[in-house]
Every structure is written in C-alpha cells, then in structure tokens.
Design a protein around this motif. Structure first.
Motif, PDB file in Angstrom:
ATOM      1  N   GLN A  61       6.757  -6.694  -7.570  1.00  0.00           N
ATOM      2  CA  GLN A  61       5.307  -6.811  -7.714  1.00  0.00           C
ATOM      3  C   GLN A  61       4.674  -5.992  -6.592  1.00  0.00           C
ATOM      4  OE1 GLN A  61       4.214 -10.946  -7.660  1.00  0.00           O
ATOM      5  NE2 GLN A  61       5.721 -11.478  -9.212  1.00  0.00           N
ATOM      6  N   VAL A  62       3.731  -5.137  -6.955  1.00  0.00           N
ATOM      7  CA  VAL A  62       3.059  -4.276  -5.979  1.00  0.00           C
ATOM      8  C   VAL A  62       1.614  -4.743  -5.845  1.00  0.00           C
ATOM      9  CG1 VAL A  62       2.332  -1.915  -5.443  1.00  0.00           C
ATOM     10  CG2 VAL A  62       4.557  -2.318  -6.539  1.00  0.00           C
ATOM     11  N   TYR A  63       1.170  -4.866  -4.614  1.00  0.00           N
ATOM     12  CA  TYR A  63      -0.200  -5.268  -4.304  1.00  0.00           C
ATOM     13  C   TYR A  63      -0.853  -4.181  -3.464  1.00  0.00           C
ATOM     14  CZ  TYR A  63       1.231  -9.801  -5.982  1.00  0.00           C
ATOM     15  OH  TYR A  63       1.680 -10.818  -6.779  1.00  0.00           O
ATOM     16  N   LEU A  75      -8.972  -8.144   4.468  1.00  0.00           N
ATOM     17  CA  LEU A  75      -8.470  -7.582   3.219  1.00  0.00           C
ATOM     18  C   LEU A  75      -7.937  -8.684   2.309  1.00  0.00           C
ATOM     19  CD1 LEU A  75      -6.385  -4.624   4.697  1.00  0.00           C
ATOM     20  CD2 LEU A  75      -8.599  -4.443   3.531  1.00  0.00           C
ATOM     21  N   TRP A  76      -8.139  -8.487   1.029  1.00  0.00           N
ATOM     22  CA  TRP A  76      -7.420  -9.230   0.006  1.00  0.00           C
ATOM     23  C   TRP A  76      -6.283  -8.328  -0.426  1.00  0.00           C
ATOM     24  CZ3 TRP A  76     -11.624 -11.100  -4.021  1.00  0.00           C
ATOM     25  CH2 TRP A  76     -12.297 -12.204  -3.498  1.00  0.00           C
ATOM     26  N   PHE A  77      -5.267  -8.895  -1.065  1.00  0.00           N
ATOM     27  CA  PHE A  77      -4.206  -8.102  -1.669  1.00  0.00           C
ATOM     28  C   PHE A  77      -4.144  -8.465  -3.141  1.00  0.00           C
ATOM     29  CE2 PHE A  77      -3.570  -7.701   2.744  1.00  0.00           C
ATOM     30  CZ  PHE A  77      -3.170  -6.388   2.879  1.00  0.00           C
ATOM     31  N   VAL A  78      -4.385  -7.458  -3.981  1.00  0.00           N
ATOM     32  CA  VAL A  78      -4.533  -7.645  -5.421  1.00  0.00           C
ATOM     33  C   VAL A  78      -3.426  -6.865  -6.124  1.00  0.00           C
ATOM     34  CG1 VAL A  78      -6.084  -7.312  -7.393  1.00  0.00           C
ATOM     35  CG2 VAL A  78      -7.011  -8.016  -5.176  1.00  0.00           C
ATOM     36  N   GLN A  79      -2.836  -7.501  -7.134  1.00  0.00           N
ATOM     37  CA  GLN A  79      -1.716  -6.877  -7.838  1.00  0.00           C
ATOM     38  C   GLN A  79      -2.137  -5.568  -8.492  1.00  0.00           C
ATOM     39  OE1 GLN A  79       0.401  -9.363 -10.648  1.00  0.00           O
ATOM     40  NE2 GLN A  79       2.243  -8.138 -10.377  1.00  0.00           N
ATOM     41  N   ARG A 103      -4.601 -11.976  -7.362  1.00  0.00           N
ATOM     42  CA  ARG A 103      -4.682 -11.850  -5.906  1.00  0.00           C
ATOM     43  C   ARG A 103      -3.610 -12.735  -5.274  1.00  0.00           C
ATOM     44  NH1 ARG A 103      -9.080 -14.145  -1.880  1.00  0.00           N
ATOM     45  NH2 ARG A 103      -9.296 -15.631  -3.550  1.00  0.00           N
ATOM     46  N   ILE A 104      -3.082 -12.297  -4.124  1.00  0.00           N
ATOM     47  CA  ILE A 104      -2.063 -13.074  -3.413  1.00  0.00           C
ATOM     48  C   ILE A 104      -2.499 -13.246  -1.960  1.00  0.00           C
ATOM     49  CG2 ILE A 104      -0.694 -11.066  -2.757  1.00  0.00           C
ATOM     50  CD1 ILE A 104       1.830 -12.730  -3.224  1.00  0.00           C
TER      51      ILE A 104
END
Length: 177
Positions: A61-63, A75-79, A103-104
């Motif tokens: 899975q890439v974010y 920052l948010w990290f979104v797929q 989002r993770i």
C-alpha cells in the motif's frame, strides 16, 4: 541546492529514478514493508514514480503526503493507487483527494521516504523549511514502534554538514542516487 537538483537533465532524472527503484528492491526495510509513504517529485526532487509502481506490483500500500486541512503545518497520509482522484494543494503539488481515498495515521506506516533539499554524512536532512515532516513524525521520538524514515536525494544534494535543531526528526538512512 534546489537550483542544483533542478538543473539535472531529464536523462539524469530518469537514471536517478531507475537507481532509486533498484535501491528500494535491495533495502529489506522498504522491500518488505506493507504500508509505505512516498511523495510525487516536485522542484527537481528524486522521482519516486518507478519505486511506486514497483511497490504496487509487490502488493504494498502506497501513501502520499497531503496537507492537513485541520492542523496547520501537519501532514495526512492518503492512499495512492493507480487512477485515484487527485487534486493540487496550495503549493500546486498533486496529492490524493482525501474525500475519495483512504487516510492512515502515520503511526501505522512501516516506512517513509522523505524528500529533502540537502543532507550530510551524519544523516541530517534539510527540508523545504515548513517543518511538515518534523511535526508529523514528532511522535517517533517517544514511540517504541514507529515507521522507518528514509531521506531520498540526488548525490549532488550532499553537503559537508548541516545545523541540527531540537525539532529535527532523525532519519534512519539517506538513500542517495
């Protein structure tokens, strides 16, 4: 340093992207991570596009980083998936639209590739000056389980030494190509 990386030719940038892909496949922390965060290159940064495609082929899975709309400077990290909906942030950088993509919490990422402007032999990183990554990964100072943080750079971005501030987050490694 920004002008130096922007001055690289398209052929040099493509070679750097190929080298990064190869180094990713040899780095066990990156190769076997289930959830990795990378970035889309901007302003002459090392391109991650080949490494991202490789990660997708391996089922990772890439974010991507997304400017947090609630907490300024974070920052948010979104797929990021093929053909996911994107939008440009206030800096004109493409990011996955968090309304349509998962989002993770950064605590659950296994590995993170960070862009940088300059780095030194001690693993210190000079970013763009906004402190987004330092704030977003500040929890790493205290956490026992945390993502592995890697700086990604062109070799020409290495300098003799950089000042270190109390808020700087230490990287595990710099991958230079």
């Amino acid at each position: 340093m920004r002008a130096t990386r922007r001055s690289l030719t398209p052929a040099e940038q493509q070679q750097a992207a190929l080298s990064l892909k190869k180094k990713f496949s040899l780095n066990l922390s990156l190769k076997y991570s289930k959830r990795i965060a990378l970035y889309l290159a901007n302003d002459g940064e090392v391109s991650t596009h080949l490494a991202i495609k490789q990660a997708w082929k391996r089922g990772q899975q890439v974010y991507l980083p997304v400017l947090d709309p609630i907490r300024k400077g974070f920052l948010w990290f979104v797929q990021y998936q093929p053909n996911c909906r994107m939008r440009n942030n206030r800096f004109g950088i493409a990011e996955p639209d968090p309304r349509f993509n998962k989002r993770i919490n950064p605590k659950f990422l296994n590995a993170v590739g960070l862009p940088l402007v300059a780095f030194d032999a001690c693993g210190n990183r000079l970013g763009m000056g906004g402190g987004f990554y330092d704030r977003s990964f500040e929890f790493c100072r205290q956490a026992s389980v945390k993502p592995k943080l890697f700086g990604l750079a062109h070799r020409c971005q290495q300098v003799k030494s950089l000042p270190v501030e109390s808020w700087d987050i230490q990287l595990e490694e710099i991958i230079s190509v």
